[in-house]
Enzyme design. Sequence first.
Site, PDB file in Angstrom:
ATOM      1  N   HIS A 173     -62.423  12.835  16.090  1.00  0.00           N
ATOM      2  CA  HIS A 173     -63.315  13.940  15.712  1.00  0.00           C
ATOM      3  C   HIS A 173     -63.756  14.696  16.961  1.00  0.00           C
ATOM      4  O   HIS A 173     -63.727  14.157  18.072  1.00  0.00           O
ATOM      5  CB  HIS A 173     -64.536  13.483  14.916  1.00  0.00           C
ATOM      6  CG  HIS A 173     -65.562  12.662  15.644  1.00  0.00           C
ATOM      7  ND1 HIS A 173     -65.287  11.527  16.351  1.00  0.00           N
ATOM      8  CD2 HIS A 173     -66.922  12.815  15.746  1.00  0.00           C
ATOM      9  CE1 HIS A 173     -66.398  11.018  16.843  1.00  0.00           C
ATOM     10  NE2 HIS A 173     -67.415  11.782  16.508  1.00  0.00           N
ATOM     11  N   HIS A 198     -78.768   9.207  16.212  1.00  0.00           N
ATOM     12  CA  HIS A 198     -78.013   8.835  15.013  1.00  0.00           C
ATOM     13  C   HIS A 198     -76.822   7.941  15.343  1.00  0.00           C
ATOM     14  O   HIS A 198     -76.388   7.166  14.503  1.00  0.00           O
ATOM     15  CB  HIS A 198     -77.538  10.102  14.283  1.00  0.00           C
ATOM     16  CG  HIS A 198     -76.458  10.851  15.001  1.00  0.00           C
ATOM     17  ND1 HIS A 198     -76.720  11.809  15.970  1.00  0.00           N
ATOM     18  CD2 HIS A 198     -75.098  10.759  14.932  1.00  0.00           C
ATOM     19  CE1 HIS A 198     -75.586  12.284  16.442  1.00  0.00           C
ATOM     20  NE2 HIS A 198     -74.587  11.673  15.834  1.00  0.00           N
TER      21      HIS A 198
HETATM   22  O1  LIG Z   1     -74.834  15.231  18.601  1.00  0.00           O
HETATM   23  C1  LIG Z   1     -74.759  16.038  17.671  1.00  0.00           C
HETATM   24  O2  LIG Z   1     -75.552  16.970  17.561  1.00  0.00           O
HETATM   25  C2  LIG Z   1     -73.711  15.870  16.629  1.00  0.00           C
HETATM   26  C3  LIG Z   1     -72.950  14.775  16.581  1.00  0.00           C
HETATM   27  C4  LIG Z   1     -71.916  14.523  15.584  1.00  0.00           C
HETATM   28  C5  LIG Z   1     -71.447  15.506  14.716  1.00  0.00           C
HETATM   29  C6  LIG Z   1     -70.442  15.182  13.783  1.00  0.00           C
HETATM   30  C7  LIG Z   1     -69.900  13.906  13.714  1.00  0.00           C
HETATM   31  C8  LIG Z   1     -70.367  12.937  14.581  1.00  0.00           C
HETATM   32  O3  LIG Z   1     -69.864  11.678  14.563  1.00  0.00           O
HETATM   33  C9  LIG Z   1     -71.376  13.233  15.494  1.00  0.00           C
HETATM   34  O4  LIG Z   1     -71.839  12.257  16.287  1.00  0.00           O
HETATM   35 FE   LIG Z   2     -71.156  10.492  17.252  1.00  0.00          FE
END
Ligand SMILES: O=C(O)/C=C/c1cccc(O)c1O
Ligand SMILES: [Fe+2]
Length: 313
Positions: free
Chosen positions: A179, A115
Amino acid sequence: MTIKLKCLSHTPLRGLNDPAPDVIAEVDAVLARARADVEAFDPELIVIFAPDHYNGLFYDLMPPFVIATAAVSVGDYMTLPGPLSVERDLALDLARFILDHDVDISLSHRLQVDHGCTQTLEELTGSLTRYPVIPIIINSVAPPFAPYRRIRRLGEVVGQFIATLDKRVLVLGTGGLSHEPPVPLLEGAPEAIGEFLICGRNPTPEARAARQARTVAAGKIYGTELSAQTPLNAEWDQAFIALLLDARLDAVDDFSIEEISKEAGRSTHEVRTWVAAFAALAAARGGYSAQRDYYRPINEWIAGYGVMSAEPR
Ligand SMILES: O=C(O)/C=C/c1cccc(O)c1O
Ligand SMILES: [Fe+2]
């Protein structure tokens, strides 16, 4: 060559643990405008700087930077799975150019991306294959990290390469801002988690679902006293955005990795992709003018959520 830049946060919790409807509407509107800009620019090439979150890259061989000549999305969370339309030969030319300019970069002829790369592509172009793309993954999640000055240098060299092309090029950076989702650390990890971080490629659907459920659960309490994760830091985010708006890129050379982790969260280092993207734009055309399109700290998404655009002055 013409060049434009967009940098934006990503969050796999979009659609899974949403904030209030007015905030979703705000972000939807910002992303719709960004998508319209991209459509109007009609890029002939997208260079995307992105992080990985232990989906393609593991500690069995963890490169500081890697360029992909072919890439396939693992389709984690709610993102699209499948191949990206990577410009193989041009990616190879870029890898040679980077190495020739004294920056070491790894090469993958079949990289799995997550993602961190695909959400932004999807949000800005509607698919993984609409435009030719070159993914450059910058390790932002698995310490130890290359220092910020090396990220700036990588971006500069990529910008110099882009300047040699007779194309419309869109440069993207994805991730950040402040974050700290519950992504595990190798140091001190229990054996099973350590094993996953070293060689956890292609997890079972059950393992993927459990990971997603953990992240959603973390999103539900993020920013409250129940959460053990470092909270969002809007002040840090605004200062970083101001640095980019003022084109003070060399200030990142003084960034301390430890201090940023402590003040703004361990995953804040995804802003390395923004540093590389802005450095590429600056090097390609010798200066830029940037704007802040959006900023809001969004606990439900575990994201200091920002969007910036820039183009040559
Ligand atoms: O790698 C994961 O499982 C979660 C990644 C995550 C979660 C919340 C915000 C973000 O920018 C992430 O990349
Ligand atoms: Fe991320």
